[in-house]
Design a protein around this motif. Sequence first.
Motif, PDB file in Angstrom:
ATOM      1  N   VAL A 126      31.753  40.394  40.942  1.00 14.76           N
ATOM      2  CA  VAL A 126      32.892  39.938  41.735  1.00 14.76           C
ATOM      3  C   VAL A 126      32.381  39.130  42.923  1.00 14.76           C
ATOM      4  N   LYS A 127      32.757  37.852  42.967  1.00 10.25           N
ATOM      5  CA  LYS A 127      32.382  36.981  44.065  1.00 10.25           C
ATOM      6  C   LYS A 127      33.188  37.348  45.312  1.00 10.25           C
ATOM      7  N   GLU A 128      32.941  36.624  46.396  1.00 12.10           N
ATOM      8  CA  GLU A 128      33.817  36.751  47.562  1.00 12.10           C
ATOM      9  C   GLU A 128      35.223  36.332  47.144  1.00 12.10           C
ATOM     10  N   ILE A 129      36.221  37.033  47.643  1.00 17.89           N
ATOM     11  CA  ILE A 129      37.582  36.758  47.195  1.00 17.89           C
ATOM     12  C   ILE A 129      38.424  36.177  48.325  1.00 17.89           C
ATOM     13  N   LYS A 130      39.491  35.503  47.929  1.00 18.20           N
ATOM     14  CA  LYS A 130      40.439  34.947  48.886  1.00 18.20           C
ATOM     15  C   LYS A 130      41.409  36.052  49.327  1.00 18.20           C
ATOM     16  N   ASN A 131      42.071  35.834  50.461  1.00 17.32           N
ATOM     17  CA  ASN A 131      43.021  36.849  50.940  1.00 17.32           C
ATOM     18  C   ASN A 131      44.435  36.621  50.420  1.00 17.32           C
ATOM     19  N   GLY A 132      44.607  35.602  49.557  1.00 17.03           N
ATOM     20  CA  GLY A 132      45.930  35.282  49.036  1.00 17.03           C
ATOM     21  C   GLY A 132      46.676  36.449  48.411  1.00 17.03           C
ATOM     22  N   MET A 179      47.666  49.342  45.730  1.00 13.72           N
ATOM     23  CA  MET A 179      47.579  49.320  47.177  1.00 13.72           C
ATOM     24  C   MET A 179      48.944  48.870  47.720  1.00 13.72           C
ATOM     25  N   LEU A 180      49.292  49.329  48.906  1.00 13.88           N
ATOM     26  CA  LEU A 180      50.588  48.985  49.499  1.00 13.88           C
ATOM     27  C   LEU A 180      50.352  48.333  50.858  1.00 13.88           C
ATOM     28  N   PRO A 181      50.081  47.011  50.877  1.00 14.93           N
ATOM     29  CA  PRO A 181      49.733  46.356  52.139  1.00 14.93           C
ATOM     30  C   PRO A 181      50.807  46.459  53.213  1.00 14.93           C
ATOM     31  N   GLY A 182      52.073  46.212  52.860  1.00  9.62           N
ATOM     32  CA  GLY A 182      53.128  46.246  53.875  1.00  9.62           C
ATOM     33  C   GLY A 182      53.085  45.027  54.776  1.00  9.62           C
ATOM     34  N   PRO A 183      54.151  44.776  55.517  1.00  8.55           N
ATOM     35  CA  PRO A 183      54.259  43.550  56.327  1.00  8.55           C
ATOM     36  C   PRO A 183      53.302  43.483  57.510  1.00  8.55           C
ATOM     37  N   ASP A 184      52.773  44.607  57.952  1.00  6.39           N
ATOM     38  CA  ASP A 184      51.850  44.599  59.096  1.00  6.39           C
ATOM     39  C   ASP A 184      50.414  44.866  58.667  1.00  6.39           C
ATOM     40  N   ALA A 185      50.074  44.466  57.448  1.00  5.07           N
ATOM     41  CA  ALA A 185      48.760  44.790  56.887  1.00  5.07           C
ATOM     42  C   ALA A 185      47.626  44.082  57.632  1.00  5.07           C
ATOM     43  N   LEU A 187      44.855  42.051  57.189  1.00  3.82           N
ATOM     44  CA  LEU A 187      44.476  41.266  56.014  1.00  3.82           C
ATOM     45  C   LEU A 187      42.987  41.335  55.706  1.00  3.82           C
ATOM     46  N   ALA A 188      42.145  41.199  56.719  1.00  6.90           N
ATOM     47  CA  ALA A 188      40.701  41.177  56.476  1.00  6.90           C
ATOM     48  C   ALA A 188      40.231  42.505  55.876  1.00  6.90           C
ATOM     49  N   ASP A 189      40.688  43.611  56.457  1.00  5.31           N
ATOM     50  CA  ASP A 189      40.269  44.926  55.959  1.00  5.31           C
ATOM     51  C   ASP A 189      40.764  45.162  54.538  1.00  5.31           C
ATOM     52  N   LEU A 190      42.012  44.783  54.277  1.00  6.03           N
ATOM     53  CA  LEU A 190      42.555  45.023  52.944  1.00  6.03           C
ATOM     54  C   LEU A 190      41.937  44.098  51.902  1.00  6.03           C
ATOM     55  N   THR A 191      41.549  42.897  52.297  1.00 12.56           N
ATOM     56  CA  THR A 191      40.856  42.004  51.372  1.00 12.56           C
ATOM     57  C   THR A 191      39.493  42.576  51.000  1.00 12.56           C
ATOM     58  N   LEU A 194      40.185  45.426  48.654  1.00  7.29           N
ATOM     59  CA  LEU A 194      40.546  44.935  47.320  1.00  7.29           C
ATOM     60  C   LEU A 194      39.301  44.526  46.550  1.00  7.29           C
ATOM     61  N   ARG A 195      38.415  43.786  47.188  1.00  9.42           N
ATOM     62  CA  ARG A 195      37.182  43.375  46.510  1.00  9.42           C
ATOM     63  C   ARG A 195      36.362  44.589  46.099  1.00  9.42           C
ATOM     64  N   ARG A 196      36.285  45.593  46.975  1.00  9.70           N
ATOM     65  CA  ARG A 196      35.528  46.808  46.641  1.00  9.70           C
ATOM     66  C   ARG A 196      36.118  47.478  45.405  1.00  9.70           C
ATOM     67  N   ARG A 197      37.433  47.579  45.337  1.00 10.13           N
ATOM     68  CA  ARG A 197      38.071  48.232  44.198  1.00 10.13           C
ATOM     69  C   ARG A 197      37.884  47.424  42.918  1.00 10.13           C
ATOM     70  N   MET A 198      38.010  46.095  43.011  1.00  7.18           N
ATOM     71  CA  MET A 198      37.791  45.254  41.849  1.00  7.18           C
ATOM     72  C   MET A 198      36.356  45.393  41.336  1.00  7.18           C
ATOM     73  N   ALA A 199      35.397  45.396  42.263  1.00 12.14           N
ATOM     74  CA  ALA A 199      33.993  45.526  41.879  1.00 12.14           C
ATOM     75  C   ALA A 199      33.714  46.888  41.242  1.00 12.14           C
ATOM     76  N   GLU A 200      34.344  47.921  41.771  1.00 11.16           N
ATOM     77  CA  GLU A 200      34.167  49.268  41.224  1.00 11.16           C
ATOM     78  C   GLU A 200      34.723  49.351  39.796  1.00 11.16           C
ATOM     79  N   LEU A 201      35.900  48.771  39.588  1.00 10.46           N
ATOM     80  CA  LEU A 201      36.481  48.750  38.244  1.00 10.46           C
ATOM     81  C   LEU A 201      35.613  47.957  37.280  1.00 10.46           C
ATOM     82  N   LEU A 202      35.139  46.792  37.737  1.00 12.17           N
ATOM     83  CA  LEU A 202      34.314  45.958  36.865  1.00 12.17           C
ATOM     84  C   LEU A 202      33.014  46.658  36.523  1.00 12.17           C
TER      85      LEU A 202
END
Length: 251
Positions: A126-132, A179-185, A187-191, A194-202
């Motif tokens: 998993v490369k670096e990911i975008k926050n989109g 994950m449930l980001p919510g409107p006050d998420a 972004l940097a921490d959740l991104t 997300l990458r950590r979880r994707m990498a763990e699954l992969l």
Amino acid sequence: MAEIVYPPVIRTALVLFKALDLKIRIEGAERVPRTGGAVLASNHVSYLDFIFAGLAAWPSRRLVRFMAKKEVFANPVAGPLMRGMHHIPVDRSAGAGAYGAAVRALRDGEIVGNFAEATISRSFTVKEIKNGPVRMAADADVPLIPVAVWGPHRLWTKGRPRRLLQRHVPVTILVGEPMLPGPDAPLADLTTELRRRMAELLDRAQRTYPEIPPGVWWQPAHLGGSAPTPEEAAALDASARTRRAKPGADV
């Protein structure tokens, strides 16, 4: 919206996969909601990932609207199918339009698929990911679901010849906890999360994959394969960008 293209495409693909005896394993499909919007954030190892990542939602009878570069929609064969399946074109030089379309789709109760790395990972990590994906889920107030796909790269990936009719290829699709980001998420921490979880699954998909000969090109270097390391892959990507930037380039 009318769905006269997408379901037949999926059924046709499933028939073809059965004919090729692809060994498709899906885990965690029950985490895809049966109603309401959600973002599926998947890793990216092949040109076929949208098909297989989309299968993660099929047991819930959901159709995923994938975000894909606009050039795919200009293809005379793929373009009509992409439009018929109501996928979302992305102009990388002006991404606000695609982002807005994705958020509207989420608020309308659609599932939107996003490849957070933006491009195929040559290293199969998993490369670096975008926050989109995090931003979209936060703006629409919907769940963000990490997904890992593994195996389709053996059929067609960047820098390798297509082997679309190869038989008996195992394909693993893992769906993580929402994950449930919510409107006050944050972004940097959740991104990062997300990458950590994707990498763990992969990593789990790779380590549980059957029949791995030593040194094969389709296994990542850190697991004994001969795929480029992340550093080597980054150099290859940079070289490709340089070639594309040259006047008259067609790569």
